[in-house]
Scaffold this motif. Structure first.
Motif, mmCIF file in Angstrom:
data_model
loop_
_atom_site.group_PDB
_atom_site.id
_atom_site.type_symbol
_atom_site.label_atom_id
_atom_site.label_comp_id
_atom_site.label_asym_id
_atom_site.label_seq_id
_atom_site.Cartn_x
_atom_site.Cartn_y
_atom_site.Cartn_z
ATOM 1 N N TYR A 69 1.336 -0.861 0.154
ATOM 2 C CA TYR A 69 -0.352 -0.034 -0.554
ATOM 3 C C TYR A 69 0.740 0.958 -0.595
ATOM 4 O O TYR A 69 0.480 2.079 0.128
ATOM 5 C CB TYR A 69 -0.818 -0.054 1.536
ATOM 6 C CG TYR A 69 -2.033 -0.829 1.167
ATOM 7 C CD1 TYR A 69 -3.650 -0.472 0.162
ATOM 8 C CD2 TYR A 69 -2.285 -2.285 1.420
ATOM 9 C CE1 TYR A 69 -3.954 -1.085 0.195
ATOM 10 C CE2 TYR A 69 -3.437 -3.209 1.112
ATOM 11 C CZ TYR A 69 -4.390 -2.412 -0.084
ATOM 12 O OH TYR A 69 -5.254 -3.438 -0.337
ATOM 13 N N HIS A 109 -2.361 8.027 -1.441
ATOM 14 C CA HIS A 109 -0.941 8.499 -0.780
ATOM 15 C C HIS A 109 0.317 7.406 -2.067
ATOM 16 O O HIS A 109 -0.469 6.580 -2.482
ATOM 17 C CB HIS A 109 0.013 7.880 0.457
ATOM 18 C CG HIS A 109 -1.261 6.553 0.874
ATOM 19 N ND1 HIS A 109 -2.599 7.195 0.903
ATOM 20 C CD2 HIS A 109 -0.756 5.585 0.831
ATOM 21 C CE1 HIS A 109 -3.439 5.573 1.403
ATOM 22 N NE2 HIS A 109 -1.689 4.770 1.162
ATOM 23 N N MET A 214 -8.759 3.593 0.447
ATOM 24 C CA MET A 214 -8.731 5.060 1.290
ATOM 25 C C MET A 214 -9.611 5.841 0.559
ATOM 26 O O MET A 214 -9.138 7.380 0.399
ATOM 27 C CB MET A 214 -8.017 5.150 1.571
ATOM 28 C CG MET A 214 -7.226 4.484 3.398
ATOM 29 S SD MET A 214 -5.706 5.608 4.243
ATOM 30 C CE MET A 214 -6.280 6.904 5.130
ATOM 31 N N GLU A 251 -13.196 1.674 -0.982
ATOM 32 C CA GLU A 251 -13.115 1.223 0.496
ATOM 33 C C GLU A 251 -13.647 2.577 0.773
ATOM 34 O O GLU A 251 -12.209 3.487 1.177
ATOM 35 C CB GLU A 251 -11.825 1.218 0.968
ATOM 36 C CG GLU A 251 -11.333 0.680 2.600
ATOM 37 C CD GLU A 251 -10.463 0.783 3.027
ATOM 38 O OE1 GLU A 251 -9.373 -0.267 4.014
ATOM 39 O OE2 GLU A 251 -9.316 1.821 2.700
ATOM 40 N N LEU A 390 -0.764 -2.766 13.836
ATOM 41 C CA LEU A 390 -1.388 -1.060 13.817
ATOM 42 C C LEU A 390 -2.021 -0.960 15.357
ATOM 43 O O LEU A 390 -1.955 0.285 15.741
ATOM 44 C CB LEU A 390 -2.820 -0.669 13.450
ATOM 45 C CG LEU A 390 -2.308 -0.457 12.111
ATOM 46 C CD1 LEU A 390 -3.443 -0.860 11.096
ATOM 47 C CD2 LEU A 390 -1.360 0.156 10.566
ATOM 48 N N ARG A 400 -3.305 -12.577 6.812
ATOM 49 C CA ARG A 400 -2.241 -12.235 5.810
ATOM 50 C C ARG A 400 -1.878 -14.173 5.817
ATOM 51 O O ARG A 400 -0.031 -14.207 4.724
ATOM 52 C CB ARG A 400 -1.771 -11.472 5.894
ATOM 53 C CG ARG A 400 -2.350 -10.144 6.136
ATOM 54 C CD ARG A 400 -1.212 -8.962 6.186
ATOM 55 N NE ARG A 400 -2.197 -7.766 6.282
ATOM 56 C CZ ARG A 400 -1.891 -6.668 6.203
ATOM 57 N NH1 ARG A 400 -0.673 -6.228 6.545
ATOM 58 N NH2 ARG A 400 -2.714 -5.827 6.477
HETATM 59 O O1 TEU Z 1 -6.756 0.973 4.868
HETATM 60 C C1 TEU Z 1 -7.135 1.639 5.747
HETATM 61 C C2 TEU Z 1 -7.818 1.832 6.659
HETATM 62 O O2 TEU Z 1 -7.897 2.809 7.454
HETATM 63 C C3 TEU Z 1 -8.174 0.975 8.059
HETATM 64 O O3 TEU Z 1 -8.068 -0.442 7.622
HETATM 65 C C4 TEU Z 1 -7.108 0.425 9.108
HETATM 66 O O4 TEU Z 1 -5.987 -0.781 8.256
HETATM 67 C C5 TEU Z 1 -7.302 0.755 9.694
HETATM 68 O O5 TEU Z 1 -8.645 0.036 10.231
HETATM 69 C C6 TEU Z 1 -7.312 1.736 11.038
HETATM 70 O O6 TEU Z 1 -8.002 1.619 12.169
HETATM 71 C C7 TEU Z 1 -5.984 0.684 3.579
HETATM 72 C C8 TEU Z 1 -5.787 -0.615 3.686
HETATM 73 O O7 TEU Z 1 -6.868 -1.500 3.498
HETATM 74 C C9 TEU Z 1 -4.301 -1.229 4.859
HETATM 75 O O8 TEU Z 1 -4.296 -2.200 4.368
HETATM 76 C C10 TEU Z 1 -3.377 -0.057 3.913
HETATM 77 O O9 TEU Z 1 -2.866 -0.560 5.047
HETATM 78 C C11 TEU Z 1 -3.886 1.578 4.194
HETATM 79 O O10 TEU Z 1 -5.470 1.155 3.632
HETATM 80 C C12 TEU Z 1 -3.000 2.153 4.103
HETATM 81 O O11 TEU Z 1 -2.894 2.719 2.669
#
Ligand code: TEU
Length: 531
Positions: A69, A109, A214, A251, A390, A400
């Motif tokens: 990502y 991004h 996002m 998303e 995270l 994964r």
């Molecule tokens: O995810 C965006 C995102 O904000 C959430 O899914 C995050 O993983 C979590 O819920 C925050 O609390 C997307 C992608 O699916 C993710 O894998 C990426 O890391 C993220 O964007 C950045 O690109």
């Protein structure tokens, strides 16, 4: 457009999505990481399963600080997955089996190693990213990160610091804060144009659309996402003219906003503007696996204790459906690469048939996360890998792990040494695998295949047909398309209630009977009936 190509809004009505995490699906060259040729070698299996649309997580060039990502070149694939030609071959091989392939468009991004960013970090006039250089850095809003290049000042990331936000402008520009450029400034317009070029490139060589990462994040300080909505509507207008058969799935976590914004579909997610993702979490989330400390604990409807309720989901789904009508779709994932699999914590394999019976007979577009169809479990306790962790309990690695194909070394995923795999396999000696379940007609995999077959062969069970809920507790009882009764009882205790019909002929049922004016559902039972 070729005259036979169906517009996305039409073909999505029949879509059964299957999400493939490319690094963990099938490794053809023994380097421990999945690849395009590996996926291609498993297409016959996917065709047998009956899924017709595959979504691949990002497979573009990347330093992999966030598992891809963090894109460093949108126009080439990451060598670890193969070549651009390998991807084209995969897409053609999929198409010949009736399977469309979607890529993941990381729109908001890039990687900090993307040449757009390294150029921007060297040129104080460049506007492709969001740069601020106030006299007193303490006055900057939270989140800005010091420039890594000769350019003075700070940039705004979108997720990790290694993922600088592309500049699509601010909904509320303010001359006192000069980094808040309007959405039609030169940099933001260049980024909009770049999105078109990226989409055009992949759609022109046979891809069928994108899941957009996002998608709500593009324009900053954007109350109600009004400017972000305008941006996507403009892109959808362009897409309809140039690639009307291509689908954009966001998303976003809020189909009632994102579909009017131009997306063909949007996912219910573990987060989102509508009560922080409660619709999805109220179905699945049992506070094991990936847990965000901010979430209020709740009992999911699909919990054997039977302490949940489907009403939260139903209320939000109804309001979404009232808003979007048939202009687009809400998509319901079993899981994804960011949150727990269905088989997680106290939710064991025996509980999954009822979950899939619901998932594949509900009008939302179903998205199956690779491995959920055999009941692969969320693997707890894995180390952080490529940005998977995270928070203290928010470890995405457990969802994964490598796909479990058979009972040979590495579960048939790879010929690499076990310690060289992208992530370790589930160490459980009883872990499920595809080969064993294909050989067992009573397996979850066979049930999922039958449910998909029913859904795709009977429009009454599909995304466009009517849905009438008759009982919204344990069991959940609903009628699809006026002539199919569905009963699911995801708790361990049995349940019984008056039947709304005199006669119901089972199409696919286990542990549910309809007769003598009663519906009798065993614990964890499910049934689909013609009425
Ligand atoms: O995810 C965006 C995102 O904000 C959430 O899914 C995050 O993983 C979590 O819920 C925050 O609390 C997307 C992608 O699916 C993710 O894998 C990426 O890391 C993220 O964007 C950045 O690109």
């Amino acid at each position: 457009m070729s005259p036979t190509a169906r517009p996305a809004t039409e073909w999505l009505a029949d879509a059964v999505l299957y999400q493939i995490y490319p690094q963990s699906f099938a490794d053809s060259d023994g380097d421990g990481i999945g690849d395009f040729a590996g996926i291609e070698s498993r297409l016959d299996h996917l065709a047998w399963l009956g899924v017709n649309t595959v979504w691949l997580n990002p497979c573009f060039a990347s330093p992999f600080r966030d598992a891809g990502y963090d894109v460093s070149d949108y126009f080439s694939v990451a060598p670890r997955y193969g070549t651009d030609a390998d991807l084209v071959r995969l897409v053609e091989a999929a198409r010949s089996r009736g399977i469309r392939v979607l890529l993941d468009l990381v729109a908001g991004h890039t990687s900090d190693e993307h040449p757009w960013f390294t150029a921007s970090a060297a040129d104080p006039a460049d506007q492709r990213y969001i740069w601020a250089d106030p006299r007193d850095p303490a006055t900057l809003p939270a989140g800005f990160v010091a420039s890594p290049g000769p350019r003075p000042g700070f940039y705004l990331p979108n997720f990790f610091a290694s993922q600088p936000a592309l500049n699509f402008g601010y909904a509320r520009p303010d001359p006192a804060e000069p980094w808040r450029l309007p959405v039609d400034a030169e940099g933001p317009l260049a980024n909009r144009q770049a999105l078109r070029e990226v989409m055009d490139h992949w759609l022109s060589i046979g891809l069928s659309g994108f899941r957009v990462d996002m998608a709500a994040s593009l324009v900053k300080d954007d109350p109600g996402q009004q400017e972000t909505v305008k941006l996507w509507r403009e892109l959808r207008g362009w897409l309809d003219a140039r690639h009307p058969q291509a689908a954009l799935l966001s998303e976003w976590g809020d189909p009632a906003t994102s579909v009017p914004a131009g997306f063909h579909g949007d996912f219910f997610l573990q987060f989102g503007p509508v009560r922080d993702g409660i619709a999805l979490r109220s179905l699945w989330n049992n506070f094991e696996g990936t847990v965000n400390e901010q979430w209020q604990p709740l009992s999911p409807y699909f919990g054997a204790e039977g302490l949940g309720s489907p009403q939260t989901f139903l209320d939000i789904w109804r309001s979404v459906t009232d808003t979007i009508g048939d202009t687009g779709y809400a998509c319901l994932p079993t899981a994804n690469h960011d949150f727990s699999r269905l088989a997680c914590g106290p939710r064991t394999a025996e509980q999954l048939p009822a979950a899939f019976a619901f998932h594949l007979t509900w009008p939302t577009v179903p998205a199956i996360y690779y491995g959920d169809e055999i009941g692969m479990r969320y693997v707890p306790g894995l180390p952080d890998h490529e940005g998977s962790r995270l928070g203290p309990r928010y470890n995405r690695a457990g969802s994964r792990t490598p796909m479990q194909w058979d009972d040979t070394a590495n579960a048939g995923f790879s010929t690499a040494p076990a310690e060289g795999l992208y992530l370790p396999l589930d160490p459980d000696p009883a872990r499920p695998n595809v080969a064993a379940q294909r050989a067992d007609d009573g397996s979850l995999l066979h049930l999922v295949r039958r449910l998909i077959e029913l859904r795709t062969s009977r429009p009454e069970l599909g995304s466009r047909a009517a849905t009438e809920v008759l009982h919204d507790g344990y069991p959940l009882v609903y009628v699809r398309g006026g002539n199919h009764l569905v009963v699911v009882n995801p708790r361990r205790a049995a349940a019984e209630l008056d039947a709304p019909v005199d006669h119901a002929a089972p199409v696919l049922a286990r542990g549910v009977e309809v007769g003598d004016g009663r519906i009798r559902a065993d614990g964890l039972g499910y049934g689909i009936f013609e009425i």
